[in-house]
Design a protein around this motif. Structure first.
Motif, PDB file in Angstrom:
ATOM      1  N   PRO A 156     -12.521  11.798 -22.175  1.00 24.39           N
ATOM      2  CA  PRO A 156     -13.688  11.215 -22.219  1.00 24.39           C
ATOM      3  C   PRO A 156     -13.603  10.370 -23.589  1.00 24.39           C
ATOM      4  CG  PRO A 156     -13.808  13.247 -21.616  1.00 24.39           C
ATOM      5  CD  PRO A 156     -12.462  13.424 -21.330  1.00 24.39           C
ATOM      6  N   PRO A 157     -13.909   9.898 -24.421  1.00 22.81           N
ATOM      7  CA  PRO A 157     -13.401  10.072 -26.057  1.00 22.81           C
ATOM      8  C   PRO A 157     -14.924  11.582 -26.499  1.00 22.81           C
ATOM      9  CG  PRO A 157     -14.972   7.884 -25.203  1.00 22.81           C
ATOM     10  CD  PRO A 157     -15.075   8.936 -23.758  1.00 22.81           C
ATOM     11  N   GLN A 158     -13.134  11.665 -27.894  1.00 24.53           N
ATOM     12  CA  GLN A 158     -13.323  13.092 -28.725  1.00 24.53           C
ATOM     13  C   GLN A 158     -14.885  12.819 -29.170  1.00 24.53           C
ATOM     14  OE1 GLN A 158     -10.061  13.843 -30.768  1.00 24.53           O
ATOM     15  NE2 GLN A 158      -8.900  14.329 -29.193  1.00 24.53           N
ATOM     16  N   HIS A 159     -15.844  11.778 -29.409  1.00 25.93           N
ATOM     17  CA  HIS A 159     -16.635  11.478 -30.472  1.00 25.93           C
ATOM     18  C   HIS A 159     -17.887  12.150 -29.804  1.00 25.93           C
ATOM     19  CE1 HIS A 159     -16.386   7.309 -28.958  1.00 25.93           C
ATOM     20  NE2 HIS A 159     -18.122   7.840 -29.097  1.00 25.93           N
ATOM     21  N   LEU A 160     -17.638  12.443 -27.927  1.00 21.38           N
ATOM     22  CA  LEU A 160     -19.009  12.317 -27.404  1.00 21.38           C
ATOM     23  C   LEU A 160     -19.472  13.721 -27.132  1.00 21.38           C
ATOM     24  CD1 LEU A 160     -18.702   9.303 -24.770  1.00 21.38           C
ATOM     25  CD2 LEU A 160     -20.133   9.754 -26.855  1.00 21.38           C
ATOM     26  N   VAL A 161     -20.103  14.440 -26.107  1.00 18.47           N
ATOM     27  CA  VAL A 161     -19.818  15.925 -25.994  1.00 18.47           C
ATOM     28  C   VAL A 161     -20.872  15.249 -24.595  1.00 18.47           C
ATOM     29  CG1 VAL A 161     -20.266  16.896 -27.913  1.00 18.47           C
ATOM     30  CG2 VAL A 161     -22.604  16.230 -26.822  1.00 18.47           C
ATOM     31  N   GLY A 162     -20.076  16.956 -23.781  1.00 20.89           N
ATOM     32  CA  GLY A 162     -20.389  16.282 -22.030  1.00 20.89           C
ATOM     33  C   GLY A 162     -20.365  17.814 -21.492  1.00 20.89           C
ATOM     34  N   LYS A 163     -20.655  17.434 -20.147  1.00 16.43           N
ATOM     35  CA  LYS A 163     -19.308  18.581 -19.002  1.00 16.43           C
ATOM     36  C   LYS A 163     -18.723  17.738 -18.195  1.00 16.43           C
ATOM     37  CE  LYS A 163     -21.416  21.078 -15.478  1.00 16.43           C
ATOM     38  NZ  LYS A 163     -23.018  21.193 -13.717  1.00 16.43           N
ATOM     39  N   HIS A 164     -17.758  18.008 -17.651  1.00 16.50           N
ATOM     40  CA  HIS A 164     -17.505  17.764 -16.765  1.00 16.50           C
ATOM     41  C   HIS A 164     -17.552  18.145 -15.022  1.00 16.50           C
ATOM     42  CE1 HIS A 164     -13.528  18.326 -13.678  1.00 16.50           C
ATOM     43  NE2 HIS A 164     -13.371  16.937 -14.006  1.00 16.50           N
ATOM     44  N   VAL A 165     -18.042  16.535 -14.749  1.00 14.92           N
ATOM     45  CA  VAL A 165     -18.724  17.443 -13.320  1.00 14.92           C
ATOM     46  C   VAL A 165     -17.787  17.950 -11.899  1.00 14.92           C
ATOM     47  CG1 VAL A 165     -20.466  15.922 -11.497  1.00 14.92           C
ATOM     48  CG2 VAL A 165     -20.247  15.606 -13.774  1.00 14.92           C
ATOM     49  N   GLY A 166     -16.767  16.986 -12.126  1.00 19.83           N
ATOM     50  CA  GLY A 166     -16.032  17.265 -10.803  1.00 19.83           C
ATOM     51  C   GLY A 166     -14.923  16.466 -10.823  1.00 19.83           C
ATOM     52  N   PRO A 167     -13.803  16.515  -9.357  1.00 16.30           N
ATOM     53  CA  PRO A 167     -13.159  15.420  -9.125  1.00 16.30           C
ATOM     54  C   PRO A 167     -13.857  13.983  -8.871  1.00 16.30           C
ATOM     55  CG  PRO A 167     -12.899  17.561  -8.361  1.00 16.30           C
ATOM     56  CD  PRO A 167     -14.174  18.014  -8.870  1.00 16.30           C
ATOM     57  N   ILE A 168     -13.045  13.220  -8.322  1.00 18.79           N
ATOM     58  CA  ILE A 168     -13.627  11.987  -7.681  1.00 18.79           C
ATOM     59  C   ILE A 168     -11.991  11.984  -6.735  1.00 18.79           C
ATOM     60  CG2 ILE A 168     -14.173   9.691  -7.761  1.00 18.79           C
ATOM     61  CD1 ILE A 168     -15.750   9.814  -9.830  1.00 18.79           C
ATOM     62  N   ARG A 169     -12.530  12.249  -5.143  1.00 12.03           N
ATOM     63  CA  ARG A 169     -11.393  12.138  -4.189  1.00 12.03           C
ATOM     64  C   ARG A 169     -11.395  10.874  -3.722  1.00 12.03           C
ATOM     65  NH1 ARG A 169     -12.785  17.404  -4.440  1.00 12.03           N
ATOM     66  NH2 ARG A 169     -11.271  18.334  -5.099  1.00 12.03           N
ATOM     67  N   LEU A 243     -14.425   9.321  -1.583  1.00 12.49           N
ATOM     68  CA  LEU A 243     -15.914  10.088  -0.691  1.00 12.49           C
ATOM     69  C   LEU A 243     -17.964  10.318  -0.926  1.00 12.49           C
ATOM     70  CD1 LEU A 243     -12.873  12.797  -0.039  1.00 12.49           C
ATOM     71  CD2 LEU A 243     -12.939  10.529   0.856  1.00 12.49           C
ATOM     72  N   PHE A 244     -17.602  10.181  -1.700  1.00 16.46           N
ATOM     73  CA  PHE A 244     -19.410  10.506  -2.114  1.00 16.46           C
ATOM     74  C   PHE A 244     -19.736   9.040  -1.930  1.00 16.46           C
ATOM     75  CE2 PHE A 244     -18.209   8.724  -6.751  1.00 16.46           C
ATOM     76  CZ  PHE A 244     -18.865   7.433  -7.040  1.00 16.46           C
ATOM     77  N   LEU A 245     -19.031   8.458  -1.461  1.00 18.20           N
ATOM     78  CA  LEU A 245     -19.720   7.296  -1.503  1.00 18.20           C
ATOM     79  C   LEU A 245     -19.612   6.577  -0.094  1.00 18.20           C
ATOM     80  CD1 LEU A 245     -21.503   4.794  -2.704  1.00 18.20           C
ATOM     81  CD2 LEU A 245     -19.329   2.909  -3.059  1.00 18.20           C
ATOM     82  N   ALA A 246     -18.630   6.358   0.497  1.00 18.91           N
ATOM     83  CA  ALA A 246     -17.804   6.545   2.412  1.00 18.91           C
ATOM     84  C   ALA A 246     -18.476   7.018   3.268  1.00 18.91           C
ATOM     85  CB  ALA A 246     -16.691   6.054   1.463  1.00 18.91           C
ATOM     86  N   ASN A 247     -19.227   9.076   2.827  1.00 17.13           N
ATOM     87  CA  ASN A 247     -18.958   9.758   3.293  1.00 17.13           C
ATOM     88  C   ASN A 247     -20.687   9.818   3.550  1.00 17.13           C
ATOM     89  OD1 ASN A 247     -16.447  10.379   3.599  1.00 17.13           O
ATOM     90  ND2 ASN A 247     -16.632  12.181   2.754  1.00 17.13           N
ATOM     91  N   ARG A 248     -21.626   9.099   3.185  1.00 16.82           N
ATOM     92  CA  ARG A 248     -22.663   8.717   3.279  1.00 16.82           C
ATOM     93  C   ARG A 248     -23.425   7.655   3.856  1.00 16.82           C
ATOM     94  NH1 ARG A 248     -24.413  10.534  -2.715  1.00 16.82           N
ATOM     95  NH2 ARG A 248     -23.333  13.156  -2.810  1.00 16.82           N
ATOM     96  N   ARG A 249     -22.188   6.987   4.773  1.00 16.49           N
ATOM     97  CA  ARG A 249     -22.369   5.631   5.214  1.00 16.49           C
ATOM     98  C   ARG A 249     -22.198   5.119   6.468  1.00 16.49           C
ATOM     99  NH1 ARG A 249     -22.576   0.431   1.575  1.00 16.49           N
ATOM    100  NH2 ARG A 249     -22.264   0.032   3.413  1.00 16.49           N
ATOM    101  N   CYS A 250     -22.893   5.310   7.249  1.00 15.44           N
ATOM    102  CA  CYS A 250     -22.627   5.289   9.225  1.00 15.44           C
ATOM    103  C   CYS A 250     -21.958   4.291   9.635  1.00 15.44           C
ATOM    104  CB  CYS A 250     -23.580   5.740   9.275  1.00 15.44           C
ATOM    105  SG  CYS A 250     -24.169   3.718   9.128  1.00 15.44           S
TER     106      CYS A 250
END
Length: 294
Positions: A156-169, A243-250
């Motif tokens: 992430p750009p150094q001039h921004l502040v934020g939170k690491h949510v997690g890995p996107i698998r 996975l966060f997108l595909a696993n919620r689809r039937c």
């Protein structure tokens, strides 16, 4: 010429400077202020004349702020925060937050993660409204056209502040009704692929496929990962999806193990100047707790 020390800059002046610093163009600054571009132009000219100093350099790409303009914009943001706090104080309920929060993300993250989280936020903060921008660039947040960005990036750009949510698998998926139960090289050669080659040539899924299956030419080239999911779900081919997108689809079935080479990270980002605004802080805090990747 009016001496700079005699000019008394007011909050209305600072609002115009802040809008132009954030927007970069007269037209967009005017839209933010509900003014026409010519009025913004004349106001900036008047301020510059009063201060006897240039605040913006005009270029083909827009208005580039000087150091003084950036300092004035920072002061304006502090006043904006104080004004918002004062408005909140007279609402009668300190827990109630109102105003518009501008969020920048991709269509995939918006539909898969952000929208479900915002739905939950309606109950606790019903007075909030949102401007949602989807795109694959961070430029809009960098130029303060957005308050919050939700982005997939390892750096992430150094001039921004934020939170690491997690890995996107991610993994390879096919249509549930397609008859595929597993995946190998022979399947890759026969399958019709859906991929964002032209729109996202450096996307991890594109680089992975070209490395492991260099002879495969996608049957469908699309401009977003969300569209990959839609076409795969309709039986048009196979594709790499988070996975966060595909696993919620039937309508999808996972064909491969998680592809470690394609993993990236999800970040929730904002400006240091924006984080102290109550409306931004409320949404940022909620998203940090409710963006669910698994």
């Amino acid at each position: 010429m009016v001496a700079a020390t005699q000019y008394k800059i007011g909050y209305a002046d600072l609002e115009v400077v802040l809008a132009l610093v954030r927007a970069g163009t007269l037209a967009q600054a005017g839209e933010r202020l509900s003014l026409d571009a010519s009025t913004v132009f004349r106001t900036v000219q008047r301020i510059e004349k009063g201060l006897a100093e240039r605040l913006f350099e005009r270029s083909r790409s827009g208005y580039v702020p000087s150091e003084l303009a950036r300092e004035l914009a920072a002061r304006a943001e502090q006043m904006e925060a104080q004004l918002e706090a004062a408005r909140s104080a007279v609402q009668g309920s300190p827990e109630q937050v109102s105003g518009t929060v501008r969020i920048s993300t991709t269509d995939t993250v918006l539909h898969g993660l952000v929208a479900p989280a915002l739905l939950q936020l309606q109950t606790s903060h019903p007075l909030l409204t949102y401007e949602l921008h989807t795109g694959n660039e961070l430029a809009n947040l960098t130029r303060r056209d957005a308050d919050i960005a939700v982005r997939a990036t390892k750096r992430p750009p150094q001039h921004l502040v934020g939170k690491h949510v997690g890995p996107i698998r991610v993994a390879l998926f096919g249509p549930k009704q397609g008859g595929l139960a597993s995946f190998d090289g022979d399947v890759a050669a026969r399958a019709r692929w859906v991929a964002p080659d032209d729109a996202l040539p450096e996307h991890p899924s594109v680089l992975w496929r070209k490395k492991h299956f260099p002879k495969v030419a996608p049957a469908y080239r699309v401009n977003s990962i969300l569209t990959v999911a839609e076409l795969v779900g309709r039986g048009l081919g196979i594709g790499v999806l988070p996975l966060f997108l595909a696993n919620r689809r039937c309508d999808l079935v996972q064909l491969s193990e998680v592809l470690d080479e394609c993993q990236t990270e999800l970040w929730l980002l904002t400006h240091m100047e924006s984080k102290h605004l109550r409306r931004v802080a409320a949404v940022f805090s909620h998203l940090s707790r409710n963006l669910l990747l698994d």
